[in-house]
Design a protein around this motif. Structure first.
Motif, PDB file in Angstrom:
ATOM      1  N   THR A 110       0.836  -1.207   0.000  1.00  0.00           N
ATOM      2  CA  THR A 110       0.000   0.000   0.000  1.00  0.00           C
ATOM      3  C   THR A 110       0.866   1.250   0.000  1.00  0.00           C
ATOM      4  OG1 THR A 110      -1.619  -1.234   1.282  1.00  0.00           O
ATOM      5  CG2 THR A 110      -1.916   1.148   1.144  1.00  0.00           C
ATOM      6  N   ASP A 111       1.922   1.196   0.833  1.00  0.00           N
ATOM      7  CA  ASP A 111       2.842   2.343   0.869  1.00  0.00           C
ATOM      8  C   ASP A 111       3.434   2.611  -0.502  1.00  0.00           C
ATOM      9  OD1 ASP A 111       2.447   2.864   3.456  1.00  0.00           O
ATOM     10  OD2 ASP A 111       4.386   2.088   4.193  1.00  0.00           O
ATOM     11  N   ALA A 112       3.861   1.520  -1.152  1.00  0.00           N
ATOM     12  CA  ALA A 112       4.504   1.682  -2.461  1.00  0.00           C
ATOM     13  C   ALA A 112       3.529   2.274  -3.467  1.00  0.00           C
ATOM     14  CB  ALA A 112       5.026   0.327  -2.956  1.00  0.00           C
ATOM     15  N   GLN A 113       2.270   1.797  -3.406  1.00  0.00           N
ATOM     16  CA  GLN A 113       1.268   2.303  -4.353  1.00  0.00           C
ATOM     17  C   GLN A 113       0.983   3.790  -4.099  1.00  0.00           C
ATOM     18  OE1 GLN A 113      -2.473   0.277  -4.196  1.00  0.00           O
ATOM     19  NE2 GLN A 113      -3.259   1.308  -6.024  1.00  0.00           N
ATOM     20  N   VAL A 114       0.809   4.118  -2.816  1.00  0.00           N
ATOM     21  CA  VAL A 114       0.548   5.518  -2.460  1.00  0.00           C
ATOM     22  C   VAL A 114       1.702   6.394  -2.949  1.00  0.00           C
ATOM     23  CG1 VAL A 114       0.445   7.129  -0.514  1.00  0.00           C
ATOM     24  CG2 VAL A 114      -0.973   5.059  -0.519  1.00  0.00           C
ATOM     25  N   GLN A 115       2.927   5.889  -2.729  1.00  0.00           N
ATOM     26  CA  GLN A 115       4.101   6.655  -3.119  1.00  0.00           C
ATOM     27  C   GLN A 115       4.142   6.855  -4.644  1.00  0.00           C
ATOM     28  OE1 GLN A 115       5.741   7.886  -0.620  1.00  0.00           O
ATOM     29  NE2 GLN A 115       6.928   9.141  -2.058  1.00  0.00           N
ATOM     30  N   SER A 116       3.778   5.783  -5.380  1.00  0.00           N
ATOM     31  CA  SER A 116       3.883   5.884  -6.838  1.00  0.00           C
ATOM     32  C   SER A 116       2.771   6.746  -7.426  1.00  0.00           C
ATOM     33  CB  SER A 116       3.863   4.491  -7.470  1.00  0.00           C
ATOM     34  OG  SER A 116       2.532   4.003  -7.446  1.00  0.00           O
ATOM     35  N   GLU A 117       1.644   6.846  -6.709  1.00  0.00           N
ATOM     36  CA  GLU A 117       0.541   7.648  -7.236  1.00  0.00           C
ATOM     37  C   GLU A 117       0.483   9.036  -6.618  1.00  0.00           C
ATOM     38  OE1 GLU A 117      -2.934   5.340  -6.588  1.00  0.00           O
ATOM     39  OE2 GLU A 117      -2.350   3.787  -8.038  1.00  0.00           O
ATOM     40  N   ARG A 118       1.470   9.341  -5.844  1.00  0.00           N
ATOM     41  CA  ARG A 118       1.520  10.615  -5.131  1.00  0.00           C
ATOM     42  C   ARG A 118       1.559  11.786  -6.122  1.00  0.00           C
ATOM     43  NH1 ARG A 118       4.374  13.449  -0.674  1.00  0.00           N
ATOM     44  NH2 ARG A 118       5.841  14.772  -1.780  1.00  0.00           N
ATOM     45  N   ILE A 119       0.743  12.792  -5.868  1.00  0.00           N
ATOM     46  CA  ILE A 119       0.773  14.007  -6.685  1.00  0.00           C
ATOM     47  C   ILE A 119       1.437  15.105  -5.870  1.00  0.00           C
ATOM     48  CG2 ILE A 119      -0.614  15.784  -7.826  1.00  0.00           C
ATOM     49  CD1 ILE A 119      -2.792  13.627  -8.152  1.00  0.00           C
ATOM     50  N   ASP A 120       2.488  15.680  -6.449  1.00  0.00           N
ATOM     51  CA  ASP A 120       3.191  16.732  -5.725  1.00  0.00           C
ATOM     52  C   ASP A 120       2.462  18.054  -5.934  1.00  0.00           C
ATOM     53  OD1 ASP A 120       4.806  18.565  -4.584  1.00  0.00           O
ATOM     54  OD2 ASP A 120       6.630  17.968  -5.647  1.00  0.00           O
ATOM     55  N   LEU A 121       1.682  18.412  -4.906  1.00  0.00           N
ATOM     56  CA  LEU A 121       0.848  19.615  -5.045  1.00  0.00           C
ATOM     57  C   LEU A 121       1.659  20.898  -4.944  1.00  0.00           C
ATOM     58  CD1 LEU A 121      -2.265  18.517  -2.994  1.00  0.00           C
ATOM     59  CD2 LEU A 121      -1.974  18.533  -5.467  1.00  0.00           C
ATOM     60  N   THR A 122       2.927  20.776  -4.593  1.00  0.00           N
ATOM     61  CA  THR A 122       3.747  21.996  -4.509  1.00  0.00           C
ATOM     62  C   THR A 122       4.416  22.281  -5.844  1.00  0.00           C
ATOM     63  OG1 THR A 122       5.765  20.846  -3.886  1.00  0.00           O
ATOM     64  CG2 THR A 122       4.289  21.498  -2.092  1.00  0.00           C
ATOM     65  N   GLU A 123       4.215  21.331  -6.811  1.00  0.00           N
ATOM     66  CA  GLU A 123       4.924  21.488  -8.078  1.00  0.00           C
ATOM     67  C   GLU A 123       4.178  22.457  -9.001  1.00  0.00           C
ATOM     68  OE1 GLU A 123       7.203  18.277 -10.774  1.00  0.00           O
ATOM     69  OE2 GLU A 123       5.084  17.942 -10.523  1.00  0.00           O
ATOM     70  N   HIS A 124       4.881  23.375  -9.706  1.00  0.00           N
ATOM     71  CA  HIS A 124       4.257  24.201 -10.737  1.00  0.00           C
ATOM     72  C   HIS A 124       5.291  24.508 -11.808  1.00  0.00           C
ATOM     73  CE1 HIS A 124       6.185  28.043  -9.724  1.00  0.00           C
ATOM     74  NE2 HIS A 124       6.095  27.633  -8.467  1.00  0.00           N
ATOM     75  N   ALA A 125       4.805  24.774 -12.995  1.00  0.00           N
ATOM     76  CA  ALA A 125       5.711  24.950 -14.129  1.00  0.00           C
ATOM     77  C   ALA A 125       6.065  26.423 -14.296  1.00  0.00           C
ATOM     78  CB  ALA A 125       5.051  24.409 -15.396  1.00  0.00           C
ATOM     79  N   GLY A 126       6.178  27.153 -13.205  1.00  0.00           N
ATOM     80  CA  GLY A 126       6.466  28.585 -13.306  1.00  0.00           C
ATOM     81  C   GLY A 126       5.168  29.322 -13.485  1.00  0.00           C
ATOM     82  N   TRP A 127       5.122  30.581 -13.139  1.00  0.00           N
ATOM     83  CA  TRP A 127       3.885  31.340 -13.274  1.00  0.00           C
ATOM     84  C   TRP A 127       3.642  31.663 -14.733  1.00  0.00           C
ATOM     85  CZ3 TRP A 127       1.345  30.514  -9.202  1.00  0.00           C
ATOM     86  CH2 TRP A 127       2.002  30.415  -7.966  1.00  0.00           C
ATOM     87  N   PRO A 128       2.374  31.684 -15.188  1.00  0.00           N
ATOM     88  CA  PRO A 128       2.110  32.047 -16.574  1.00  0.00           C
ATOM     89  C   PRO A 128       2.515  33.505 -16.816  1.00  0.00           C
ATOM     90  CG  PRO A 128       0.065  31.886 -15.318  1.00  0.00           C
ATOM     91  CD  PRO A 128       1.160  31.392 -14.427  1.00  0.00           C
ATOM     92  N   THR A 129       2.942  33.781 -18.041  1.00  0.00           N
ATOM     93  CA  THR A 129       3.303  35.155 -18.382  1.00  0.00           C
ATOM     94  C   THR A 129       2.020  35.950 -18.565  1.00  0.00           C
ATOM     95  OG1 THR A 129       5.141  34.240 -19.602  1.00  0.00           O
ATOM     96  CG2 THR A 129       4.636  36.568 -19.978  1.00  0.00           C
ATOM     97  N   ARG A 130       1.886  37.025 -17.821  1.00  0.00           N
ATOM     98  CA  ARG A 130       0.693  37.833 -17.964  1.00  0.00           C
ATOM     99  C   ARG A 130       0.938  38.913 -19.011  1.00  0.00           C
ATOM    100  NH1 ARG A 130      -2.811  40.027 -13.001  1.00  0.00           N
ATOM    101  NH2 ARG A 130      -2.393  37.895 -12.420  1.00  0.00           N
ATOM    102  N   GLY A 131       0.092  38.948 -20.005  1.00  0.00           N
ATOM    103  CA  GLY A 131       0.286  39.914 -21.086  1.00  0.00           C
ATOM    104  C   GLY A 131      -0.278  41.273 -20.737  1.00  0.00           C
ATOM    105  N   HIS A 132      -0.089  42.225 -21.637  1.00  0.00           N
ATOM    106  CA  HIS A 132      -0.692  43.543 -21.440  1.00  0.00           C
ATOM    107  C   HIS A 132      -0.928  44.159 -22.802  1.00  0.00           C
ATOM    108  CE1 HIS A 132       3.085  45.491 -22.491  1.00  0.00           C
ATOM    109  NE2 HIS A 132       3.711  44.707 -21.631  1.00  0.00           N
TER     110      HIS A 132
END
Ligand code: PHE
Length: 337
Positions: free
Chosen positions: A85-107
């Motif tokens: 169960t631990d292994a499964q939880v670990q493999s399906e874990r979603i890293d909620l702190t991960e982001h691909a950088g903030w989107p560029t806001r246009g003007h």
């Protein structure tokens, strides 16, 4: 016999402890506790023992051995289950702190920023915003603006003609508007005076792009038609605009000039707080022929008009060295503003 039972039990317990997966521990359960297991076979031999005492002791030992193997199987199954169960939880874990950088806001583009600010300032001065088509008739772009066929001023506009003969237009008499002044004509034909409008828009001239010229650029036109409008109203409006748009430290002046559609005509310059002058655009009192072309009586109505480049204003405001940068849309340039 007792020794054989203990040896078989220890061997079975060792195999259970060594099991590394839930599948193998389940398979071991069948092997070790089943009829073909070593303990079951020893149990089958009990009948061959000599005395009742021996049978009883060995029977008890086999049962205890089977129980301890079963208990160890349960423990190991638990351990491996938790690990799985631990292994499964670990493999399906979603890293909620991960982001691909903030989107560029246009003007808004630099030109759009200048366009909107100009509209804001003029609306604040009591003007309304008008518009007209970018593809114009020769009549609206020239003729009604007191530039008849063969008027020399036509030559100063490097006009782009459009092959179009629709709407009753003769071929070769449709143009990409060379200035926003045709919106004066359309507004006067459309609305009853008093008229107080500004008309920002795109205009076209057959120019080769260089640091100060583009074949497509933007102008803003102003038109006022009312009773008893004088040159003083024009000068006052330009001055009020200059201070509202650039700041209280700026001022303006008119210099005599010539445009076919205004009389008298002037160039208007603005003065920076450091005292230096900058030419901004053209202006003047609406020519009586223009009023007449729009069915307005020059004895009843008078007015003024002005026009200047929007891109030039943005270039000046941000000290951009090359006007082409305004239109190549390089994000590294645009994102600076
Ligand atoms: N239409 C003129 C130009 O493009 C500017 C202008 C507008 C001059 C209104 C006088 C009055 O050069």
């Amino acid at each position: 016999m007792i020794d054989d039972i203990r040896a078989a039990r220890d061997a079975a317990l060792a195999r259970v402890e060594a099991a590394e997966s839930l599948e193998s521990v389940t398979a071991l359960g069948t092997t070790l506790l089943g009829k073909k297991g070593a303990l079951a076979q020893l149990k089958a031999q009990l009948g061959g023992l000599a005395t009742v005492g021996e049978k009883k002791a060995a029977g008890q030992a086999v049962n205890e051995a089977l129980q301890s193997v079963a208990a160890e199987l349960a423990v190991r199954t638990d351990e491996l289950g938790v690990a799985a169960t631990d292994a499964q939880v670990q493999s399906e874990r979603i890293d909620l702190t991960e982001h691909a950088g903030w989107p560029t806001r246009g003007h808004a583009h630099l030109v759009t920023q200048a366009w909107e600010r100009l509209e804001d300032v003029f609306v604040g001065l009591g003007f309304r915003v008008a518009e007209g088509p970018e593809v114009e008739t020769d009549w609206h772009n020239f003729e009604a603006l007191n530039m008849g066929e063969g008027h020399p001023a036509r030559g100063e506009f490097d006009t782009m003609f459009v092959d179009h003969a629709g709407d009753g237009a003769e071929p070769g008499r449709t143009v990409l508007r060379t200035h926003t002044s045709p919106v004066q004509i359309r507004t006067m034909l459309d609305q009853e005076p008093p008229i107080y409008i500004v008309a920002p828009g795109r205009v076209f001239r057959r120019d080769t792009p260089d640091a100060t010229h583009m074949p497509v650029f933007h102008q803003i036109e102003g038109l006022v038609i009312d009773r008893d409008i004088t040159m003083a109203d024009l000068a006052g409006t330009i001055e009020a605009f200059t201070k509202a748009f650039f700041g209280p430290g700026w001022s303006s002046r008119l210099r005599p000039s010539y445009f076919p559609f205004t009389e008298p005509s002037a160039e208007f310059d603005i003065q920076r707080p450091d005292g230096s002058w900058l030419e901004l655009g053209g202006c003047g009192m609406v020519h009586p022929n223009v009023l007449t072309a729009c069915d307005l009586d020059p004895d009843e109505w008078s007015g003024f008009a002005f026009g200047f480049g929007i891109d030039r204003m943005a270039v000046m405001r941000h000290a951009v060295g090359d006007i082409r940068d305004m239109f190549t849309n390089d994000i590294r340039f645009l994102s600076q503003f």
